[in-house]
Write a protein that holds these residues in place. Structure first.
Motif, PDB file in Angstrom:
ATOM      1  N   ASP A  31       0.879  -1.170   0.000  1.00  0.00           N
ATOM      2  CA  ASP A  31       0.000   0.000   0.000  1.00  0.00           C
ATOM      3  C   ASP A  31       0.917   1.220   0.000  1.00  0.00           C
ATOM      4  O   ASP A  31       1.488   1.581   1.037  1.00  0.00           O
ATOM      5  CB  ASP A  31      -0.889  -0.024   1.247  1.00  0.00           C
ATOM      6  CG  ASP A  31      -1.839   1.163   1.335  1.00  0.00           C
ATOM      7  OD1 ASP A  31      -1.477   2.258   0.861  1.00  0.00           O
ATOM      8  OD2 ASP A  31      -2.928   1.003   1.904  1.00  0.00           O
ATOM      9  N   ASP A  38       0.541   4.448  -0.186  1.00  0.00           N
ATOM     10  CA  ASP A  38       0.217   5.586   0.669  1.00  0.00           C
ATOM     11  C   ASP A  38       0.743   5.366   2.086  1.00  0.00           C
ATOM     12  O   ASP A  38       1.471   6.201   2.637  1.00  0.00           O
ATOM     13  CB  ASP A  38      -1.295   5.815   0.688  1.00  0.00           C
ATOM     14  CG  ASP A  38      -1.672   7.053   1.497  1.00  0.00           C
ATOM     15  OD1 ASP A  38      -1.159   8.145   1.191  1.00  0.00           O
ATOM     16  OD2 ASP A  38      -2.466   6.925   2.450  1.00  0.00           O
ATOM     17  N   LYS A  39       0.428   4.213   2.656  1.00  0.00           N
ATOM     18  CA  LYS A  39       0.885   3.910   4.018  1.00  0.00           C
ATOM     19  C   LYS A  39       2.385   3.675   4.061  1.00  0.00           C
ATOM     20  O   LYS A  39       3.078   4.152   4.970  1.00  0.00           O
ATOM     21  CB  LYS A  39       0.148   2.676   4.547  1.00  0.00           C
ATOM     22  CG  LYS A  39      -1.331   2.882   4.793  1.00  0.00           C
ATOM     23  CD  LYS A  39      -1.986   1.617   5.317  1.00  0.00           C
ATOM     24  CE  LYS A  39      -3.462   1.814   5.567  1.00  0.00           C
ATOM     25  NZ  LYS A  39      -4.112   0.552   6.044  1.00  0.00           N
ATOM     26  N   ALA A  40       2.910   2.939   3.099  1.00  0.00           N
ATOM     27  CA  ALA A  40       4.325   2.564   3.121  1.00  0.00           C
ATOM     28  C   ALA A  40       5.237   3.773   3.004  1.00  0.00           C
ATOM     29  O   ALA A  40       6.222   3.896   3.746  1.00  0.00           O
ATOM     30  CB  ALA A  40       4.614   1.573   1.993  1.00  0.00           C
ATOM     31  N   LYS A  64       4.528   7.056   3.544  1.00  0.00           N
ATOM     32  CA  LYS A  64       4.403   7.956   4.701  1.00  0.00           C
ATOM     33  C   LYS A  64       5.157   7.411   5.908  1.00  0.00           C
ATOM     34  O   LYS A  64       5.888   8.149   6.587  1.00  0.00           O
ATOM     35  CB  LYS A  64       2.927   8.156   5.049  1.00  0.00           C
ATOM     36  CG  LYS A  64       2.186   9.065   4.077  1.00  0.00           C
ATOM     37  CD  LYS A  64       0.717   9.203   4.475  1.00  0.00           C
ATOM     38  CE  LYS A  64      -0.027  10.110   3.504  1.00  0.00           C
ATOM     39  NZ  LYS A  64      -1.481  10.199   3.835  1.00  0.00           N
ATOM     40  N   ALA A  65       5.003   6.116   6.185  1.00  0.00           N
ATOM     41  CA  ALA A  65       5.708   5.511   7.319  1.00  0.00           C
ATOM     42  C   ALA A  65       7.214   5.548   7.114  1.00  0.00           C
ATOM     43  O   ALA A  65       7.979   5.812   8.053  1.00  0.00           O
ATOM     44  CB  ALA A  65       5.234   4.076   7.522  1.00  0.00           C
ATOM     45  N   SER A  73       8.575   9.177   7.488  1.00  0.00           N
ATOM     46  CA  SER A  73       8.532   9.544   8.905  1.00  0.00           C
ATOM     47  C   SER A  73       9.658   8.861   9.678  1.00  0.00           C
ATOM     48  O   SER A  73      10.332   9.488  10.512  1.00  0.00           O
ATOM     49  CB  SER A  73       7.183   9.177   9.514  1.00  0.00           C
ATOM     50  OG  SER A  73       6.153   9.960   8.968  1.00  0.00           O
ATOM     51  N   ARG A  80       5.536  10.535  -4.133  1.00  0.00           N
ATOM     52  CA  ARG A  80       4.919  10.394  -2.814  1.00  0.00           C
ATOM     53  C   ARG A  80       5.926  10.682  -1.690  1.00  0.00           C
ATOM     54  O   ARG A  80       5.574  11.262  -0.661  1.00  0.00           O
ATOM     55  CB  ARG A  80       4.352   8.979  -2.647  1.00  0.00           C
ATOM     56  CG  ARG A  80       3.060   8.722  -3.420  1.00  0.00           C
ATOM     57  CD  ARG A  80       2.615   7.282  -3.236  1.00  0.00           C
ATOM     58  NE  ARG A  80       1.367   6.972  -3.915  1.00  0.00           N
ATOM     59  CZ  ARG A  80       0.165   7.124  -3.384  1.00  0.00           C
ATOM     60  NH1 ARG A  80       0.051   7.595  -2.145  1.00  0.00           N
ATOM     61  NH2 ARG A  80      -0.921   6.797  -4.063  1.00  0.00           N
ATOM     62  N   HIS A  91       7.559  -3.677   3.402  1.00  0.00           N
ATOM     63  CA  HIS A  91       6.170  -3.237   3.225  1.00  0.00           C
ATOM     64  C   HIS A  91       5.517  -4.089   2.146  1.00  0.00           C
ATOM     65  O   HIS A  91       6.033  -4.197   1.032  1.00  0.00           O
ATOM     66  CB  HIS A  91       6.111  -1.761   2.830  1.00  0.00           C
ATOM     67  CG  HIS A  91       6.569  -0.836   3.902  1.00  0.00           C
ATOM     68  ND1 HIS A  91       5.710  -0.311   4.857  1.00  0.00           N
ATOM     69  CD2 HIS A  91       7.798  -0.351   4.206  1.00  0.00           C
ATOM     70  CE1 HIS A  91       6.394   0.461   5.688  1.00  0.00           C
ATOM     71  NE2 HIS A  91       7.663   0.451   5.303  1.00  0.00           N
ATOM     72  N   ASN A 107       5.477  -3.531   7.697  1.00  0.00           N
ATOM     73  CA  ASN A 107       4.332  -2.653   7.430  1.00  0.00           C
ATOM     74  C   ASN A 107       4.143  -1.555   8.470  1.00  0.00           C
ATOM     75  O   ASN A 107       3.042  -1.323   8.973  1.00  0.00           O
ATOM     76  CB  ASN A 107       3.052  -3.491   7.310  1.00  0.00           C
ATOM     77  CG  ASN A 107       3.052  -4.362   6.079  1.00  0.00           C
ATOM     78  OD1 ASN A 107       3.637  -3.999   5.057  1.00  0.00           O
ATOM     79  ND2 ASN A 107       2.398  -5.510   6.155  1.00  0.00           N
ATOM     80  N   GLY A 108       5.259  -0.890   8.808  1.00  0.00           N
ATOM     81  CA  GLY A 108       5.178   0.257   9.699  1.00  0.00           C
ATOM     82  C   GLY A 108       5.006  -0.074  11.161  1.00  0.00           C
ATOM     83  O   GLY A 108       4.638   0.804  11.965  1.00  0.00           O
TER      84      GLY A 108
END
Length: 475
Positions: A259, A261-263, A265-266, A269, A298, A410, A432-433
């Motif tokens: 994913d 978007d999640k991958a 961003k994590a 960060s 992204r 991820h 996965n974060g």
């Protein structure tokens, strides 16, 4: 101005034997925030003598009593947590949200995890007619870093203290304020005299004296691989145990089915938090070439939220020192020279932040794994994106490093993520974060160190095994 020029030895604040002092620089202002004394070999001798004198009584204290002392430390620490957080911001530039949260609160996590581990730990085990006893190793030397100052102290202190060891500690001279307050917490909580002793100083003097000291039974070091090698060499003649948590250049594999978007961003960060000054930061993003354009876009968008500024209110603070700033800038320049593409940030200070050791959050695309920025630990907010065509290639890139501290995977399929994680040669893998878990062991493969910290597994670093044959003849 903080005046932290005394040392904590034998349960008292005493004057150092030398007269040298060092200004501690606030990295946000570039001005002195306080001063400490620089210890000598004689100061280390005094601290070791105090720890040695306290050892027999402390090792014979019941586990219940040691847990009771730790419980008092927890309560006292809570009352001083805001002071410690403020010190961390002042000494190493951590923004308030980070200093008050993960930086300062991590100590409580290690203390509480340590108590639970101690209650469940098997200090004695029977094997037929024989018994194996785990006994405290003795006097332990701690040499701790500036990037997570309290976290690294607490991660070592909790298992050492609970197993019955005594301690001589040298915190980083770059960020020593929080360690000083930590000693105040221990004193106020009633830790017996000599169980913990604090000597400030530099690595070549106090650090070297701790590593080489005949009266120290083991040394636990966190820092760079280069410095870790030096500690091990100095410790070798006394055949003491050396526990090391060293550098990293952690791979972060974004699989085709992730994913995004999640991958992303994590991942961003994880790289930008603490201004990139974490040994386990996901500094090498290994991404599929088939989705590279979208991933780079992204990543740049995610980095926009990490704006450096005044630690009191900003999401990202400065890096710790001028020397660190210079190192990061040199590596950014090297990345450009070797052909990587700066898609975010780059050389120099952020606009409007001429004072303070601020670094522009930087992302490199078109990185290959043989480039300097992909090989060396930058220890700043600099993300390298490396492309791959096949999953096998991604795993080979991940493992093509002298380090092995952490790894990240991820995937939209947890079983897929697990399969890839099993192939990464590193000591701590995040899927996965996932967040760090203090109950499981933390440490590295290869040149990222040896031994483990956190939870029950950390206890073994501070224990010796004694076998007693014929303990139960009837068996």
């Amino acid at each position: 101005m903080r005046d932290y020029t005394k040392f904590y030895i034998g349960g008292e604040w005493i004057e150092p034997k030398g007269a040298k002092t060092l200004d501690v620089i606030n990295p946000a202002t570039e001005k002195p925030a306080g001063k400490i004394s620089l210890g000598s070999e004689s100061d280390v001798d005094a601290a070791v003598a105090a720890a040695r004198a306290a050892f027999d009584d402390w090792r014979n204290t019941s586990l219940d009593d040691r847990i009771g002392v730790m419980s008092k430390i927890i309560e006292t620490y809570k009352s001083r947590a805001s002071d410690i957080a403020a010190a961390i911001t002042e000494e190493m530039g951590a923004p308030a949200w980070l200093a008050e949260g993960p930086q300062a609160m991590s100590a409580l996590g290690h203390f509480m995890t340590g108590i639970k581990a101690a209650k469940d730990f098997a200090f004695e085990e029977d094997y037929g007619a024989s018994r194996v006893v785990k006994e405290p190793i003795g006097v332990c030397g701690f040499i701790t870093p500036w990037n997570w100052p309290i976290n690294q102290i607490a991660a070592k202190f909790a298992p050492a203290m609970l197993t019955g060891c005594t301690i001589v500690h040298k915190p980083s001279e770059i960020a020593p304020f929080s360690a000083y307050l930590f000693a105040e917490v221990l004193h106020e909580a009633g830790l017996p005299k000599g169980v913990y002793n604090l000597v400030n100083g530099d690595g070549p003097t106090v650090g070297a004296a701790i590593a080489a000291h005949d009266g120290i039974d083991m040394v636990s070091f966190t820092g760079s691989t280069r410095a870790g090698v030096d500690v091990a060499q100095k410790a070798a003649p006394t055949v003491k145990r050396v526990h090391q948590e060293l550098g990293g250049k952690s791979p972060n594999i974004i699989l085709e089915d992730a994913d995004l978007d999640k991958a992303i961003k994590a991942s961003v960060s994880g790289m930008m938090a603490n201004s990139g000054q974490s040994c386990n930061a996901p500094s090498r993003m290994i991404a599929p070439n088939s989705k590279m354009e979208e991933i780079v876009k992204r990543a740049v968008e995610a980095a926009e939220g990490w704006t450096p500024g005044d630690p009191a209110s900003a999401k990202m603070g400065p890096v710790v020192s001028e020397a660190q700033w210079d190192k990061i800038q040199g590596l950014i320049e090297e990345g450009v020279k070797e052909g990587a593409t700066v898609v975010k940030g780059g050389h120099g200070k952020p606009e409007g932040l001429e004072t303070g050791y601020y670094v522009r959050p930087t992302i490199f695309a078109n990185v290959t794994n043989d480039m300097t920025i992909a090989r060396e630990e930058i220890f700043g907010p600099v993300l390298c994106i490396i492309g791959y065509d096949t999953e096998e290639e991604a795993i080979n890139i991940a493992n093509d490093t002298e380090y092995g501290l952490a790894g990240y995977v991820h995937s939209g399929d947890i079983e897929h993520a697990r399969e890839v994680a099993a192939k990464i040669r590193a000591g701590y893998i995040y899927l996965n974060g996932a967040q760090m878990d203090f109950t499981v062991p933390f440490g590295g493969f290869k040149r990222s160190g040896n031994g483990r910290e956190f939870g029950r597994h950390a206890f073994d670093e501070f224990l010796e095994l004694k076998s007693v044959a014929g303990y139960a003849p009837a068996a």
